[in-house]
Design a protein around this motif. Structure first.
Motif, mmCIF file in Angstrom:
data_model
loop_
_atom_site.group_PDB
_atom_site.id
_atom_site.type_symbol
_atom_site.label_atom_id
_atom_site.label_comp_id
_atom_site.label_asym_id
_atom_site.label_seq_id
_atom_site.Cartn_x
_atom_site.Cartn_y
_atom_site.Cartn_z
ATOM 1 N N ARG A 170 79.280 14.572 -21.721
ATOM 2 C CA ARG A 170 79.293 13.472 -21.358
ATOM 3 C C ARG A 170 78.276 13.111 -20.268
ATOM 4 O O ARG A 170 77.538 13.817 -19.746
ATOM 5 C CB ARG A 170 80.724 12.853 -20.881
ATOM 6 N N GLN A 171 78.319 11.858 -19.720
ATOM 7 C CA GLN A 171 77.188 11.625 -18.505
ATOM 8 C C GLN A 171 78.245 10.899 -17.439
ATOM 9 O O GLN A 171 79.169 10.538 -17.653
ATOM 10 C CB GLN A 171 76.112 10.440 -18.872
ATOM 11 N N SER A 172 77.587 10.692 -16.063
ATOM 12 C CA SER A 172 78.349 10.474 -15.184
ATOM 13 C C SER A 172 78.792 8.971 -15.216
ATOM 14 O O SER A 172 80.109 8.785 -14.684
ATOM 15 C CB SER A 172 77.592 10.512 -13.811
ATOM 16 N N TYR A 173 78.267 8.250 -15.861
ATOM 17 C CA TYR A 173 78.741 6.750 -15.913
ATOM 18 C C TYR A 173 80.097 7.070 -16.694
ATOM 19 O O TYR A 173 80.970 6.142 -16.374
ATOM 20 C CB TYR A 173 77.810 5.955 -16.706
ATOM 21 N N GLN A 174 80.213 7.609 -17.892
ATOM 22 C CA GLN A 174 81.444 7.728 -18.480
ATOM 23 C C GLN A 174 82.438 8.217 -17.580
ATOM 24 O O GLN A 174 83.604 8.160 -17.778
ATOM 25 C CB GLN A 174 81.271 8.661 -19.772
ATOM 26 N N ASP A 175 82.220 9.143 -17.077
ATOM 27 C CA ASP A 175 83.221 9.736 -15.944
ATOM 28 C C ASP A 175 83.759 8.522 -14.849
ATOM 29 O O ASP A 175 84.922 8.605 -14.560
ATOM 30 C CB ASP A 175 82.639 10.938 -14.986
ATOM 31 N N LEU A 296 90.385 12.374 -13.745
ATOM 32 C CA LEU A 296 89.605 11.891 -15.174
ATOM 33 C C LEU A 296 89.385 13.279 -15.664
ATOM 34 O O LEU A 296 89.014 14.248 -15.072
ATOM 35 C CB LEU A 296 88.275 11.138 -14.812
ATOM 36 N N ALA A 297 89.272 13.392 -17.028
ATOM 37 C CA ALA A 297 88.985 14.358 -17.522
ATOM 38 C C ALA A 297 88.042 14.279 -18.849
ATOM 39 O O ALA A 297 88.217 13.613 -19.705
ATOM 40 C CB ALA A 297 90.344 15.088 -18.178
ATOM 41 N N HIS A 298 86.754 15.225 -18.857
ATOM 42 C CA HIS A 298 85.823 15.098 -19.801
ATOM 43 C C HIS A 298 86.663 15.684 -20.863
ATOM 44 O O HIS A 298 86.610 15.279 -22.078
ATOM 45 C CB HIS A 298 84.780 15.963 -19.562
ATOM 46 N N TYR A 299 87.254 16.881 -20.697
ATOM 47 C CA TYR A 299 87.994 17.714 -22.038
ATOM 48 C C TYR A 299 88.959 18.655 -21.124
ATOM 49 O O TYR A 299 88.486 19.260 -19.941
ATOM 50 C CB TYR A 299 87.029 18.570 -22.871
ATOM 51 N N ALA A 405 86.042 2.395 -24.959
ATOM 52 C CA ALA A 405 86.779 2.001 -23.675
ATOM 53 C C ALA A 405 85.849 2.449 -22.456
ATOM 54 O O ALA A 405 85.959 2.027 -21.319
ATOM 55 C CB ALA A 405 88.139 2.324 -23.521
ATOM 56 N N VAL A 406 84.975 3.408 -22.862
ATOM 57 C CA VAL A 406 84.075 4.123 -21.680
ATOM 58 C C VAL A 406 82.623 4.257 -22.089
ATOM 59 O O VAL A 406 82.218 5.330 -22.164
ATOM 60 C CB VAL A 406 84.676 5.715 -21.361
ATOM 61 N N THR A 407 82.136 3.185 -22.573
ATOM 62 C CA THR A 407 80.944 2.923 -23.049
ATOM 63 C C THR A 407 79.928 2.868 -21.924
ATOM 64 O O THR A 407 80.048 1.617 -21.483
ATOM 65 C CB THR A 407 80.589 2.147 -24.216
ATOM 66 N N PRO A 408 78.871 3.583 -21.743
ATOM 67 C CA PRO A 408 77.950 3.149 -20.347
ATOM 68 C C PRO A 408 77.062 2.035 -20.977
ATOM 69 O O PRO A 408 76.860 1.861 -22.189
ATOM 70 C CB PRO A 408 77.220 4.386 -20.344
#
Length: 415
Positions: A170-175, A296-299, A405-408
């Motif tokens: 993922r990238q920071s924006y998604q975080d 927040l969790a990437h995984y 829902a988390v699209t940069p």
């Protein structure tokens, strides 16, 4: 793509590598990058003796402060390659031959390693765990027309940087978008970003300003030197600002000192604190602060509940590894490489890159897509809380956020 239950792929894809000690690491949005060199040769039952080799170079963090992340990536990659090739280590008669290079988180070492690999005919480079390293490898990929798939490196600057650069994490924006779902209405709120003064930290500050600032929040930051040992002054700075929200983005072995300082200075009890859930080793590091923090969790293992995730977990554990934060980044990279070879061309990076653009697939986190416009990897994200303390600390899922829902925002592809 078919799931592999074979345990013999390790004999087909051999590596020389060290097993780094698992460093105590935590972060809001994490990077990684490390060192050492190993070579992997592969043969396959389906490829035969005359099979064409596809050379893949893994330039990743095998040593250094972020070596634990590199280990997670590599274990995931091994499981992903077995899954995507049905345990053969080959695709359409092409043997996947993997060469590992340890960059130790040093961009100069990474560039030197990549140049050596490219000089030997490598058409695919993957593995980067450090954002600073990835920003040096991306232009090298475009200059030499090789496919480059960054791993845990989270900097937003990779998205749309050139036609040959992709990412498997993922990238920071998604975080930040994920964090936004925990923060509620940001309008009129004061947000302070606590992070390190590095490419990673600056990327997080920029992302928070863009996302939450764009939603009406006032965003400032407290930046600590990556080498700082005493973090109490930075915790005091945060508290003195009296923010409504604190976003913590941290990577490295100083995490315990950070959370102790934030707890002792009363930051976690005086305002809402949001950070990223890091690897398993980080769970006990939050101490008493853990139950007061939103994540927040990437995984984290078990977050997705998908068939592909089960295949990843099984593949890693059967090989003696431990699934963790960046396991999906390695697994997904292997899926992308196999698709690129199968749908593009084994020796034409331009064709391989084109084949990845717009590709939708089931990854270990769920439904994912490589956005054609800028190569952003659209993917699900998660929110969680920690229960228990010390060795008993573990994440509990709050929500799964689909990729939509988390699209940069889309970026213009650079030349």
């Amino acid at each position: 793509m078919r799931r592999s239950t074979s345990s013999t792929h390790r004999s087909r894809i051999l590596r020389t590598r060290s097993v780094p000690a698992l460093a105590a690491l935590t972060a809001g949005v994490l990077l990684a990058g490390c060192s050492a060199a190993g070579t992997a040769g592969g043969s396959s039952d389906s490829g035969g003796k005359g099979a064409t080799a596809v050379e893949v170079g893994l330039v990743y963090s095998r040593s250094g402060p972020l070596a634990a992340y590199g280990k997670q990536y590599l274990d995931g990659f091994t499981a992903g390659l077995a899954y995507a090739t049905h345990g053969t280590g080959a695709v359409d008669g092409h043997r996947i031959v993997v060469t590992e290079q340890d960059d130790a988180g040093d961009p100069a070492k990474a560039v030197a390693a990549a140049k050596t690999l490219i000089g030997k005919g490598t058409h695919i480079i993957a593995g980067t765990t450090d954002s600073g390293v990835s920003l040096q490898l991306a232009p090298l990929a475009a200059q030499n027309k090789v496919l480059y798939i960054a791993g845990p490196a989270a900097t937003d600057a990779l998205t749309g940087v050139n036609a040959y650069t992709f990412r498997s994490g993922r990238q920071s924006y998604q975080d930040i978008l994920t964090a936004g779902t925990l923060l509620g209405d940001s309008k009129g709120k004061k947000v302070t970003v606590l992070t390190q003064n590095s490419a990673f930290g600056q990327a997080n500050v920029a992302a928070v300003k863009q996302v939450l600032g764009g939603q009406g929040a006032t965003v400032d930051s407290v930046l600590a030197p990556p080498s700082a040992g005493d973090l109490t002054p930075f915790a005091q700075q945060v508290k003195s600002k009296k923010p409504d929200l604190v976003f913590v983005a941290w990577a490295g072995a100083s995490a315990p000192a950070l959370w102790t300082a934030l707890d002792q200075q009363g930051v976690v009890t005086s305002t809402k604190v949001v950070t990223g859930l890091a690897g398993i080793a980080s769970y006990p590091l939050f101490g008493a602060a853990g139950s007061k923090v939103s994540f927040l969790a990437h995984y984290f293992p078990g977050a997705a509940h998908t068939a592909v995730e089960t295949a990843m977990l099984d593949g890693i554990t059967k090989a003696g590894g431990t699934p963790d934060l960046f396991s999906p980044d390695g697994f997904t990279a292997a899926q992308m490489i196999v698709h690129a070879v199968q749908s593009g061309s084994a020796d034409d990076a331009t064709a391989m890159a084109k084949s990845l653009e717009g590709w939708s697939f089931q990854g270990p986190k769920g439904a994912e897509q490589v956005r054609a416009a800028d190569h952003a990897l659209l993917q699900p994200m998660f929110t969680a809380k920690l229960t228990g303390t010390g060795a008993a600390a573990k994440p509990e899922l709050i929500s799964r956020l689909p990729m939509d829902a988390v699209t940069p925002p889309a970026q213009h592809m650079a030349g």
